[in-house]
Design an enzyme around this catalytic site. Structure first.
Site, short mmCIF file in Angstrom:
data_model
loop_
_atom_site.label_atom_id
_atom_site.label_comp_id
_atom_site.label_asym_id
_atom_site.label_seq_id
_atom_site.Cartn_x
_atom_site.Cartn_y
_atom_site.Cartn_z
N GLY A 3 0.12 -5.27 0.57
CA GLY A 3 -1.07 -5.21 -0.28
C GLY A 3 -0.85 -5.90 -1.62
N GLU B 76 -1.37 -9.48 -0.99
CA GLU B 76 -2.80 -9.69 -0.76
C GLU B 76 -3.59 -9.62 -2.06
OE1 GLU B 76 -2.58 -6.66 2.34
OE2 GLU B 76 -3.70 -8.00 3.64
N GLU C 115 3.93 -6.15 7.10
CA GLU C 115 3.23 -5.10 7.85
C GLU C 115 3.69 -4.96 9.29
OE1 GLU C 115 1.78 -7.25 5.85
OE2 GLU C 115 0.42 -6.19 4.50
N ALA D 88 0.85 -1.19 0.00
CA ALA D 88 0.00 0.00 0.00
C ALA D 88 0.88 1.24 0.00
CB ALA D 88 -0.90 -0.01 1.22
#
Lengths: 268, 270
Positions: free
Chosen positions: B121, B124, B144, B78
Site C-alpha cells: 500500500g 501504491e 502482496e 497496509a
C-alpha cells in the site's frame, strides 16, 4: 556496549571508538567458510548501526591475514560430483561484505598481518586504507584454479594499482611481496610485525577522533565518482557538500581554525 | 484557486492523530506519522490523509502538496494485523480502497517524498501521487503475493502504466524490492537524492510548481491523467478544450504580457 560474541570472528570495540574485527580461524589461515563470511556480514551491520563505532580495523589472527575461500567448505564443495553454485555463494556471502566495506559510513582500515590470498586479498582491497607487515604477501590465486578474481578484485585492483599492473597480478596469479605492494600503491604503509597493531591502532584512533559524518560523505563521493560521469558526479558532490556544511563538525572545524586550536569532532 | 476567505473550509491541522500536516510557502506537507508501525496504512490514517488532502485542495494557501513518511519508511503497506482475520464479505462491505479514489480526484499536484520502505500500500500510495522524489535508501515493492493476495489499491494498474508490462510483471509476481536507482532507471520515480536532502528536493520541486499559474497547473494535471483513461483522440480533444479554456484566465494574460515585456509574471490564480 557489550561486545557481541562471534565464533570465528573477534568483535572488540575499544573505548576510543575503534572497532577491531579479527578474522579468527588461525589454523586455516583465516580462510572463509560459510560461518565466517556470515559473521563478518553481521559484524559490519552491527558496526554500521553502533554510533560508538567511529573507525574499523580489520585484521587476522595468527600468521596469515586471510587465505580466501575455504575450498573444503560446503557451499563450494564439489564432493557430490555436481558443480557448486559459485554465483550464489558470491551473492550471498562475499557481495554483502564488499558492498558494506565500501558503503559503511566510517573509515575502514585493514592491518594485513601475513598472506592475503584470493578473496582475502580482495577484502583488503575493498578497505579504505591498508597497513601491512614486511612478511605480508598478496596473491590473486583465482586464475590458478580456473576462476576469475572475485569479491570485487577486478573492480578495485585496477583502481588501486592501474590496469596494467592489475592485469599482471590477476593473469599470472603471482605472489606480490610487501615491498612491491608498497611501491605500486597496493598498501599505504609497511611496518614490522611486532608494531603492526600499535601503528594501525594509532592511525585508527586519529580517524576515530575525526569528522565521522564527513568520512561517510567522502566515501559516498568516491563511490559515486567510480561509476558515473563528471557532470552527475559534480551534482552529487554539491549535494554532499551541502550536507557536510550543516554538520556540527564543520562548525567546530571552522571555529577551531579561526581560534587557532585543535578541533574536537563529535562525528555528527 | 481564488475564493473569498469566508468560503475557505476550516481545518485544525493540529487535531490529526496519524499524520502531521503543515503549510509553508504555498506547499502543504503531510507526513504519515505511525513510526512504530513503519507508517502502515491503517483505515484511520487513510481517513485523516484523505480529509487533509481534501482541505488542502480547497485551501488558497496551498498550491502543491507533498506526502512523506520518515527516513526509515514512507509506508510499509497496509495493516496486515487488521486484514489477517477478515473474510471476503467483510472486505467487500468495508470497501476500504474506495477511499483511495478520492486521492485521484485531488486537483493540485501531489509529490510523494519517499525514503526507506514504500511497500505494498505504501508503494501504491506513492504511485497514486503525481510525482515521486526518493532518497537513495528508498525501496519500492509490491510484496502482496508473498502473503497470498495481490495489490489491491491500484498496484497492478499504476505500476504497469509507470514501468511497462514486463517490468511490472516481474516486480509484482516476485514481490521483490526495487532500489531507488532501479526505480529511477525504469521511470517509476522522478529524482533520487541523498537521504539527508530528499525532502528538501521534494519541497524545491513543489515550490517551483507552486510558483506557476494554478489553473494552468490544474488543467495540465487533469489532461495528463486523462491520457491513462482515454483514446488518443479523446485525450487530444480534452487537451485542446482545456487549452482554449485557459484563454479565459487572467493568469494567461499576465503570463503572455510578462513574456512580451520581458519581466517576471505575477500569477493570481484567476
Amino acid at each position: 556496549m557489550a561486545n557481541k560474541n562471534y565464533e570465528k570472528l573477534i568483535y572488540q570495540l575499544e573505548a576510543n571508538g575503534v572497532l577491531v574485527l579479527t578474522l579468527n580461524r588461525p589454523d586455516k589461515l583465516n580462510s572463509f567458510d560459510d560461518d565466517l563470511s556470515f559473521e563478518l556480514i553481521e559484524a559490519l551491520k552491527q558496526a554500521e548501526k553502533d554510533k560508538n563505532v567511529r573507525a574499523i580495523l580489520l585484521t587476522g589472527a595468527g600468521r596469515g591475514f586471510c587465505a580466501g575461500q575455504d575450498l573444503q567448505s560446503r557451499s563450494v564443495s564439489q564432493s557430490n560430483g555436481t558443480a557448486p553454485h559459485l554465483g550464489d555463494s558470491i551473492r550471498k556471502r562475499y557481495m554483502p561484505i564488499i558492498l558494506k566495506l565500501r558503503t559503511i559510513e566510517k573509515p575502514v582500515v585493514c592491518a594485513i598481518n601475513g598472506v592475503a590470498a584470493g578473496a582475502g586479498a580482495s577484502i583488503a582491497f575493498a578497505c579504505d586504507y591498508r597497513f601491512a607487515v614486511e612478511e605480508a604477501s598478496f596473491i590473486q590465486a583465482f586464475i590458478k584454479v580456473g576462476l576469475i578474481p572475485d569479491s570485487g578484485a577486478c573492480f578495485m585492483l585496477p583502481r588501486l594499482v592501474g590496469l596494467g599492473r592489475a592485469m599482471d597480478l590477476m593473469m599470472t596469479g603471482r605472489k606480490v611481496d610487501a615491498a612491491e605492494a608498497l611501491s605500486i600503491g597496493l598498501v599505504n604503509r609497511l611496518c614490522p610485525s611486532d608494531s603492526l597493531m600499535a601503528e594501525a591502532m594509532a592511525f585508527c584512533t586519529s580517524l576515530a577522533e575525526g569528522p565521522t559524518k564527513a568520512f561517510g560523505l567522502l566515501k559516498r563521493a568516491v563511490n559515486k565518482a567510480m561509476d558515473t560521469d563528471i557532470e552527475a558526479y559534480l551534482n552529487y558532490e554539491a549535494d554532499l557538500q551541502e550536507i557536510a556544511g550543516r554538520t556540527k563538525d564543520f562548525k567546530e572545524g571552522v571555529s577551531a581554525f579561526t581560534e587557532k586550536r585543535a578541533p574536537v569532532f563529535s562525528g555528527q | 484557486m481564488s475564493s473569498s476567505a469566508a468560503m475557505q473550509p476550516q481545518m485544525d491541522l493540529s487535531a490529526f492523530q496519524f499524520i502531521i500536516a503543515t503549510v509553508d510557502e504555498q506547499v502543504g506537507v503531510i507526513q504519515l506519522n505511525r513510526p512504530d508501525k513503519l507508517n502502515a496504512i491503517s483505515i484511520p490514517l487513510m481517513i485523516e490523509l484523505v480529509d487533509c488532502l481534501d482541505w488542502m485542495d480547497k485551501s488558497d494557501d496551498v498550491r502543491c502538496i507533498i506526502i512523506t513518511g520518515n527516513e526509515k519508511a514512507f509506508a510499509a503497506g497496509a495493516d496486515i494485523e487488521q486484514m489477517a482475520k477478515a473474510t471476503t464479505m467483510e472486505m467487500l462491505l468495508l470497501d476500504q480502497f474506495a477511499r483511495w479514489d478520492r486521492i485521484r480526484k485531488i486537483h493540485k499536484p501531489i509529490i510523494a517524498a519517499v525514503s526507506g520502505y514504500a511497500l505494498g500500500g505504501g508503494c501504491e500510495l506513492a504511485m497514486t501521487c503525481d510525482m515521486i522524489v526518493a532518497s537513495e535508501t528508498a525501496k519500492f515493492g509490491q510484496p502482496e503475493v508473498n502473503i497470498g493476495v495481490i495489490p489491491g489499491a491500484g498496484g497492478t494498474q499504476r505500476l504497469t502504466r509507470a514501468v511497462g508490462k514486463a517490468k511490472a510483471m516481474e516486480i509484482i509476481l516476485t514481490g521483490r524490492m526495487v532500489t531507488a536507482e532501479e526505480a529511477l532507471q525504469c521511470g517509476l520515480i522522478n529524482k533520487v537524492a541523498p537521504v539527508e536532502l530528499y525532502l528538501e528536493e521534494a519541497k524545491a520541486l513543489a515550490k517551483e510548481i507552486a510558483a506557476k499559474p494554478p489553473i494552468a497547473i490544474r488543467l495540465a494535471k487533469e489532461s495528463i491523467l486523462k491520457s491513462f483513461d482515454t483514446t488518443i483522440e479523446g485525450g487530444l480533444d480534452f487537451e485542446r478544450k482545456a487549452f482554449y479554456l485557459l484563454f479565459a484566465s487572467e493568469d494567461k494574460q499576465e503570463g503572455m504580457n510578462a513574456f512580451l515585456e520581458k519581466r517576471k509574471p505575477q500569477f493570481q490564480g484567476r
